[in-house]
Design a protein around this motif. Sequence first.
Motif, PDB file in Angstrom:
ATOM      1  N   SER A  26       0.837  -1.194   0.000  1.00 15.66           N
ATOM      2  CA  SER A  26       0.000   0.000   0.000  1.00 15.66           C
ATOM      3  C   SER A  26       0.875   1.248   0.000  1.00 15.66           C
ATOM      4  O   SER A  26       2.088   1.163  -0.229  1.00 15.66           O
ATOM      5  CB  SER A  26      -0.927  -0.007   1.223  1.00 15.66           C
ATOM      6  OG  SER A  26      -1.879   1.037   1.135  1.00 15.66           O
ATOM      7  N   SER A  27       0.262   2.380   0.289  1.00 12.67           N
ATOM      8  CA  SER A  27       1.006   3.628   0.417  1.00 12.67           C
ATOM      9  C   SER A  27       0.404   4.465   1.530  1.00 12.67           C
ATOM     10  O   SER A  27      -0.779   4.322   1.872  1.00 12.67           O
ATOM     11  CB  SER A  27       0.993   4.414  -0.903  1.00 12.67           C
ATOM     12  OG  SER A  27      -0.318   4.755  -1.254  1.00 12.67           O
ATOM     13  N   ALA A  28       1.227   5.337   2.078  1.00 14.89           N
ATOM     14  CA  ALA A  28       0.772   6.223   3.147  1.00 14.89           C
ATOM     15  C   ALA A  28      -0.261   7.189   2.586  1.00 14.89           C
ATOM     16  O   ALA A  28      -0.103   7.720   1.492  1.00 14.89           O
ATOM     17  CB  ALA A  28       1.954   6.978   3.741  1.00 14.89           C
ATOM     18  N   ASP A  39      -2.257   4.996   7.062  1.00 15.10           N
ATOM     19  CA  ASP A  39      -2.842   4.437   5.839  1.00 15.10           C
ATOM     20  C   ASP A  39      -4.349   4.305   6.015  1.00 15.10           C
ATOM     21  O   ASP A  39      -4.806   3.682   6.976  1.00 15.10           O
ATOM     22  CB  ASP A  39      -2.221   3.072   5.550  1.00 15.10           C
ATOM     23  CG  ASP A  39      -2.634   2.493   4.207  1.00 15.10           C
ATOM     24  OD1 ASP A  39      -3.547   3.046   3.561  1.00 15.10           O
ATOM     25  OD2 ASP A  39      -2.047   1.487   3.801  1.00 15.10           O
ATOM     26  N   ASP A  40      -5.121   4.862   5.091  1.00 16.72           N
ATOM     27  CA  ASP A  40      -6.581   4.758   5.183  1.00 16.72           C
ATOM     28  C   ASP A  40      -7.157   3.673   4.271  1.00 16.72           C
ATOM     29  O   ASP A  40      -8.356   3.549   4.132  1.00 16.72           O
ATOM     30  CB  ASP A  40      -7.253   6.100   4.894  1.00 16.72           C
ATOM     31  CG  ASP A  40      -7.025   6.601   3.477  1.00 16.72           C
ATOM     32  OD1 ASP A  40      -6.374   5.882   2.674  1.00 16.72           O
ATOM     33  OD2 ASP A  40      -7.481   7.713   3.168  1.00 16.72           O
ATOM     34  N   TYR A  77     -11.514   4.154  10.233  1.00 22.33           N
ATOM     35  CA  TYR A  77     -10.926   3.394   9.120  1.00 22.33           C
ATOM     36  C   TYR A  77      -9.548   3.903   8.698  1.00 22.33           C
ATOM     37  O   TYR A  77      -9.095   3.635   7.592  1.00 22.33           O
ATOM     38  CB  TYR A  77     -11.867   3.354   7.916  1.00 22.33           C
ATOM     39  CG  TYR A  77     -13.188   2.724   8.246  1.00 22.33           C
ATOM     40  CD1 TYR A  77     -13.296   1.351   8.431  1.00 22.33           C
ATOM     41  CD2 TYR A  77     -14.323   3.500   8.398  1.00 22.33           C
ATOM     42  CE1 TYR A  77     -14.505   0.765   8.752  1.00 22.33           C
ATOM     43  CE2 TYR A  77     -15.540   2.923   8.724  1.00 22.33           C
ATOM     44  CZ  TYR A  77     -15.621   1.558   8.903  1.00 22.33           C
ATOM     45  OH  TYR A  77     -16.822   0.985   9.229  1.00 22.33           O
ATOM     46  N   VAL A  78      -8.875   4.623   9.554  1.00 26.78           N
ATOM     47  CA  VAL A  78      -7.510   5.085   9.284  1.00 26.78           C
ATOM     48  C   VAL A  78      -6.580   4.340  10.228  1.00 26.78           C
ATOM     49  O   VAL A  78      -6.681   4.468  11.450  1.00 26.78           O
ATOM     50  CB  VAL A  78      -7.370   6.614   9.471  1.00 26.78           C
ATOM     51  CG1 VAL A  78      -5.923   7.038   9.268  1.00 26.78           C
ATOM     52  CG2 VAL A  78      -8.304   7.353   8.519  1.00 26.78           C
ATOM     53  N   GLN A  79      -5.679   3.554   9.647  1.00 31.74           N
ATOM     54  CA  GLN A  79      -4.740   2.743  10.416  1.00 31.74           C
ATOM     55  C   GLN A  79      -3.456   3.544  10.642  1.00 31.74           C
ATOM     56  O   GLN A  79      -2.900   4.112   9.702  1.00 31.74           O
ATOM     57  CB  GLN A  79      -4.433   1.468   9.624  1.00 31.74           C
ATOM     58  CG  GLN A  79      -3.704   0.400  10.377  1.00 31.74           C
ATOM     59  CD  GLN A  79      -4.582  -0.365  11.333  1.00 31.74           C
ATOM     60  OE1 GLN A  79      -4.270  -0.432  12.502  1.00 31.74           O
ATOM     61  NE2 GLN A  79      -5.649  -0.956  10.867  1.00 31.74           N
ATOM     62  N   THR A  80      -3.009   3.594  11.879  1.00 34.91           N
ATOM     63  CA  THR A  80      -1.755   4.279  12.208  1.00 34.91           C
ATOM     64  C   THR A  80      -0.814   3.265  12.847  1.00 34.91           C
ATOM     65  O   THR A  80      -1.167   2.614  13.824  1.00 34.91           O
ATOM     66  CB  THR A  80      -1.983   5.460  13.175  1.00 34.91           C
ATOM     67  OG1 THR A  80      -2.904   6.372  12.570  1.00 34.91           O
ATOM     68  CG2 THR A  80      -0.675   6.179  13.463  1.00 34.91           C
ATOM     69  N   ASP A  95       4.208   7.685   0.131  1.00 38.74           N
ATOM     70  CA  ASP A  95       5.304   6.727   0.339  1.00 38.74           C
ATOM     71  C   ASP A  95       4.731   5.316   0.260  1.00 38.74           C
ATOM     72  O   ASP A  95       3.796   4.980   0.979  1.00 38.74           O
ATOM     73  CB  ASP A  95       5.954   6.917   1.713  1.00 38.74           C
ATOM     74  CG  ASP A  95       6.876   8.108   1.791  1.00 38.74           C
ATOM     75  OD1 ASP A  95       7.101   8.762   0.761  1.00 38.74           O
ATOM     76  OD2 ASP A  95       7.375   8.384   2.903  1.00 38.74           O
ATOM     77  N   THR A  96       5.281   4.492  -0.613  1.00 39.28           N
ATOM     78  CA  THR A  96       4.789   3.126  -0.740  1.00 39.28           C
ATOM     79  C   THR A  96       5.521   2.223   0.254  1.00 39.28           C
ATOM     80  O   THR A  96       6.670   2.484   0.622  1.00 39.28           O
ATOM     81  CB  THR A  96       4.975   2.591  -2.175  1.00 39.28           C
ATOM     82  OG1 THR A  96       6.347   2.690  -2.541  1.00 39.28           O
ATOM     83  CG2 THR A  96       4.106   3.373  -3.156  1.00 39.28           C
TER      84      THR A  96
END
Length: 161
Positions: A26-28, A39-40, A77-80, A95-96
């Motif tokens: 994924s990406s940031a 990442d959402d 739904y936003v993962q930190t 950023d991937t």
Amino acid sequence: MPVIQGRTRKELRQHIGYALGALYVSSASTNGTTTSLVDDTLTLGGADNHIGKWVRFTSGDDNGAIRRVVDSSISSYVQTFTLAPALSASSTSGDTYELWHWDYNPAVIDDFIKQSLISVTGKAFDPIENVSLHGDGTQIRFDIPSNISMISKIEYRDKVT
């Protein structure tokens, strides 16, 4: 068998990760810090579900850096992810990264790829034509040089105009 010479180590590593069921790419989605990645798009897993997993950055200032997730939280739904040790620069939007299951350190996967490439060097087909074996039309027998490990094709020309 498909040709793989055109694949990068990143593509090989990600193929291995997908085959193991151990990789999410994924990406940031927004800017983070030197110790966080946001990442959402990753909606699987709740708070603390990703602790112990590996993050490998594949772009940005810390391209190639591998960090451990020491804390994870989700809100709307936003993962930190909280990462350790700290990055040399803050993670930024776009950023991937690769998120690896805790059992599969991507540095070890890289080492497996490296060892595989070393072990196959000199053994895999390298298409080089050896012109020293061309004949003059009267010679019917050739000794195969010891440095040739494989012959894939023999051609015969019976007429030249």
